[in-house]
Design a protein around this motif. Sequence first.
Motif, PDB file in Angstrom:
ATOM      1  N   THR A 268       0.766  -1.185   0.123  1.00  0.00           N
ATOM      2  CA  THR A 268       0.000  -0.014  -0.121  1.00  0.00           C
ATOM      3  C   THR A 268       1.087   1.173   0.137  1.00  0.00           C
ATOM      4  OG1 THR A 268      -0.255   0.223   2.357  1.00  0.00           O
ATOM      5  CG2 THR A 268      -1.966  -1.401   1.437  1.00  0.00           C
ATOM      6  N   GLY A 269       2.016   1.211   0.459  1.00  0.00           N
ATOM      7  CA  GLY A 269       2.988   2.344   0.612  1.00  0.00           C
ATOM      8  C   GLY A 269       2.678   3.215   1.729  1.00  0.00           C
ATOM      9  N   GLN A 270       1.916   2.503   2.781  1.00  0.00           N
ATOM     10  CA  GLN A 270       1.804   3.128   4.122  1.00  0.00           C
ATOM     11  C   GLN A 270       3.204   3.605   4.844  1.00  0.00           C
ATOM     12  OE1 GLN A 270      -0.753   1.208   6.739  1.00  0.00           O
ATOM     13  NE2 GLN A 270       0.057   2.155   8.428  1.00  0.00           N
ATOM     14  N   HIS A 271       4.135   2.827   4.832  1.00  0.00           N
ATOM     15  CA  HIS A 271       5.423   3.154   5.034  1.00  0.00           C
ATOM     16  C   HIS A 271       6.372   2.897   3.974  1.00  0.00           C
ATOM     17  CE1 HIS A 271       4.870   2.862   9.810  1.00  0.00           C
ATOM     18  NE2 HIS A 271       4.164   3.733   9.314  1.00  0.00           N
ATOM     19  N   TYR A 272       7.098   3.568   3.378  1.00  0.00           N
ATOM     20  CA  TYR A 272       8.277   3.377   2.543  1.00  0.00           C
ATOM     21  C   TYR A 272       9.509   4.375   2.628  1.00  0.00           C
ATOM     22  CZ  TYR A 272      10.518   0.488  -0.867  1.00  0.00           C
ATOM     23  OH  TYR A 272      11.205  -0.415  -1.573  1.00  0.00           O
ATOM     24  N   ASP A 273      10.352   3.578   3.377  1.00  0.00           N
ATOM     25  CA  ASP A 273      11.740   4.196   3.189  1.00  0.00           C
ATOM     26  C   ASP A 273      12.751   3.117   2.990  1.00  0.00           C
ATOM     27  OD1 ASP A 273      12.807   4.019   5.986  1.00  0.00           O
ATOM     28  OD2 ASP A 273      11.217   5.068   6.478  1.00  0.00           O
TER      29      ASP A 273
ATOM     30  N   ASN B 162       2.236  -1.443  -6.091  1.00  0.00           N
ATOM     31  CA  ASN B 162       2.525  -0.378  -5.091  1.00  0.00           C
ATOM     32  C   ASN B 162       1.250   0.754  -5.196  1.00  0.00           C
ATOM     33  OD1 ASN B 162       3.436   1.409  -3.105  1.00  0.00           O
ATOM     34  ND2 ASN B 162       5.554   0.666  -3.366  1.00  0.00           N
ATOM     35  N   LEU B 163       0.545   0.926  -4.120  1.00  0.00           N
ATOM     36  CA  LEU B 163      -0.530   1.700  -4.293  1.00  0.00           C
ATOM     37  C   LEU B 163       0.111   3.379  -3.713  1.00  0.00           C
ATOM     38  CD1 LEU B 163      -3.350   0.029  -2.257  1.00  0.00           C
ATOM     39  CD2 LEU B 163      -2.733  -0.050  -4.597  1.00  0.00           C
ATOM     40  N   GLU B 164       1.211   3.232  -3.204  1.00  0.00           N
ATOM     41  CA  GLU B 164       1.865   4.784  -2.818  1.00  0.00           C
ATOM     42  C   GLU B 164       1.271   5.339  -2.327  1.00  0.00           C
ATOM     43  OE1 GLU B 164       3.504   5.763  -6.541  1.00  0.00           O
ATOM     44  OE2 GLU B 164       5.243   4.407  -6.690  1.00  0.00           O
ATOM     45  N   ALA B 165       0.252   4.970  -1.141  1.00  0.00           N
ATOM     46  CA  ALA B 165      -0.675   5.863  -0.462  1.00  0.00           C
ATOM     47  C   ALA B 165      -0.035   6.129   0.775  1.00  0.00           C
ATOM     48  CB  ALA B 165      -1.767   4.905  -0.331  1.00  0.00           C
ATOM     49  N   GLY B 166       1.115   6.557   1.129  1.00  0.00           N
ATOM     50  CA  GLY B 166       1.812   7.154   2.113  1.00  0.00           C
ATOM     51  C   GLY B 166       1.387   8.409   2.586  1.00  0.00           C
ATOM     52  N   GLY B 167       1.701   8.770   3.883  1.00  0.00           N
ATOM     53  CA  GLY B 167       1.588  10.154   4.216  1.00  0.00           C
ATOM     54  C   GLY B 167      -0.131  10.657   4.837  1.00  0.00           C
ATOM     55  N   GLY B 168      -0.168  11.655   5.430  1.00  0.00           N
ATOM     56  CA  GLY B 168      -1.304  12.230   5.477  1.00  0.00           C
ATOM     57  C   GLY B 168      -1.800  11.551   6.948  1.00  0.00           C
ATOM     58  N   THR B 169      -3.082  12.300   7.374  1.00  0.00           N
ATOM     59  CA  THR B 169      -3.813  11.951   8.691  1.00  0.00           C
ATOM     60  C   THR B 169      -4.131  10.412   8.360  1.00  0.00           C
ATOM     61  OG1 THR B 169      -6.163  12.828   7.908  1.00  0.00           O
ATOM     62  CG2 THR B 169      -4.585  14.159   8.995  1.00  0.00           C
ATOM     63  N   GLN B 170      -4.697  10.003   9.730  1.00  0.00           N
ATOM     64  CA  GLN B 170      -5.258   8.581   9.475  1.00  0.00           C
ATOM     65  C   GLN B 170      -6.323   8.489   8.471  1.00  0.00           C
ATOM     66  OE1 GLN B 170      -4.820   5.755  11.952  1.00  0.00           O
ATOM     67  NE2 GLN B 170      -2.902   6.456  12.733  1.00  0.00           N
ATOM     68  N   ALA B 171      -7.244   9.517   8.583  1.00  0.00           N
ATOM     69  CA  ALA B 171      -8.403   9.497   7.437  1.00  0.00           C
ATOM     70  C   ALA B 171      -7.944   9.558   6.091  1.00  0.00           C
ATOM     71  CB  ALA B 171      -9.496  10.544   7.822  1.00  0.00           C
ATOM     72  N   GLU B 172      -6.865  10.374   5.845  1.00  0.00           N
ATOM     73  CA  GLU B 172      -6.491  10.605   4.452  1.00  0.00           C
ATOM     74  C   GLU B 172      -5.654   9.445   4.027  1.00  0.00           C
ATOM     75  OE1 GLU B 172      -5.444  15.463   4.728  1.00  0.00           O
ATOM     76  OE2 GLU B 172      -3.789  13.995   5.386  1.00  0.00           O
ATOM     77  N   GLN B 173      -5.065   8.739   5.122  1.00  0.00           N
ATOM     78  CA  GLN B 173      -4.424   7.459   4.469  1.00  0.00           C
ATOM     79  C   GLN B 173      -5.425   6.322   4.190  1.00  0.00           C
ATOM     80  OE1 GLN B 173      -1.085   5.440   7.087  1.00  0.00           O
ATOM     81  NE2 GLN B 173       0.103   6.491   5.632  1.00  0.00           N
ATOM     82  N   THR B 174      -6.280   6.493   5.328  1.00  0.00           N
ATOM     83  CA  THR B 174      -7.151   5.182   4.853  1.00  0.00           C
ATOM     84  C   THR B 174      -7.866   5.250   3.540  1.00  0.00           C
ATOM     85  OG1 THR B 174      -7.547   5.012   7.279  1.00  0.00           O
ATOM     86  CG2 THR B 174      -9.240   4.167   5.985  1.00  0.00           C
ATOM     87  N   GLY B 175      -8.450   6.694   3.435  1.00  0.00           N
ATOM     88  CA  GLY B 175      -9.142   6.700   2.170  1.00  0.00           C
ATOM     89  C   GLY B 175      -8.254   6.953   1.019  1.00  0.00           C
TER      90      GLY B 175
END
Length: 362
Positions: free
Chosen positions: A40-45, A64-77
């Motif tokens: 999902t890209g939630q963490h990636y380094d 890789n969805l590359e969906a890292g960063g943002g608030t909890q809600a932003e990341q979930t969305g």
Amino acid sequence: MLIDIIAGARPNFMKIAPIISAIKQAAAAGKNISYRLIHTGQHYDKKMSGDFFEQLGIPEPDINLEAGGGTQAEQTGAIMVRYEKVLLEKRPDMVLVVGDVTSTMACSIAAKKLNNIPVAHVEAGIRSGDLTMPEEINRMVTDAITDYFFTTSETANDNLRKAGTPDSRIFFVGNTMIDTLLTQMPNFKKPAIWDSIGLQPKEYIVMTLHRPANVDEEDGLRKLMKAIVDSSDGLPLVFPVHPRTAKMLQSVGIDAPNLHMIDPLGYLEFNYLVQHAKAVVTDSGGITEETTVMGVPCMTLRNNTERPETCTIGTNELLGTNPTAIPPAFKKLLKGEWKKGNIPELWDGKTAHRIVDTLLNI
């Protein structure tokens, strides 16, 4: 049978590695099973993610969805929106999620809301009872919509039964993190810090801290760190610092001759340190499982744990977040009076094969 395996953050990687290996072995033996690895890209380094893929033999993600960063809600969305597009392009037969990170919950919701794709949850049923932890919300929501529950303990089984889950959907299989630990133990690597400060087996302490209750408030973090330093009897304290904690420590200004703050380590280097440590001081759940299997004393700076078997059976003790609990715990450790502990049932390195066998027979 195509299974989407979801990984999003460092705690997931140790859990998916043996499952991927077991699926490959089953497929090579002619079984009708394949997988698609979704990061999902939630963490990636490189330190927190890339090194783990390389060290644990995890293949490059298919997507890789590359969906890292943002608030909890932003990341979930972001994870839900991007994963839904993947599902629309090619529907898997099942979505397999592990652990309790945001990606676990978000991909489960996306799968179930899109044509009710079956979800299997590895490490289902664990509970801390602490709704201030984002992970607890993730666990509860995921288990509320999961179809197949793979559990690590009888405590988890009981939690699911109390929530109304029928026994026919609960599969007590053990702990895939321990599969990875036992597989990789011969490959553990001495980190650079070992020789640079002259560490000796059983003559140093490993530390990790990252939970908001411990690191988000300067005065509280300062008191915790002071209690640990003052109680350590001069033993080296090796502290691989989580990025979230590093920012706070700069403000706190803690310094001591025996405190060695270092960058995060790869899996093989970190567990080399843990295996040879006198003890570990942590607020991580996963590390308490690893110390239990390696027979290393563990002090957990939390008021609750979703892994009670590490305390009732293993080497872990729950100290809470009050610094006054630290000196007596260290006193017991230094006097050689820490409990020996045992290894919980089915934490034997064969969990992933039990999971794949079950999937093939569902």
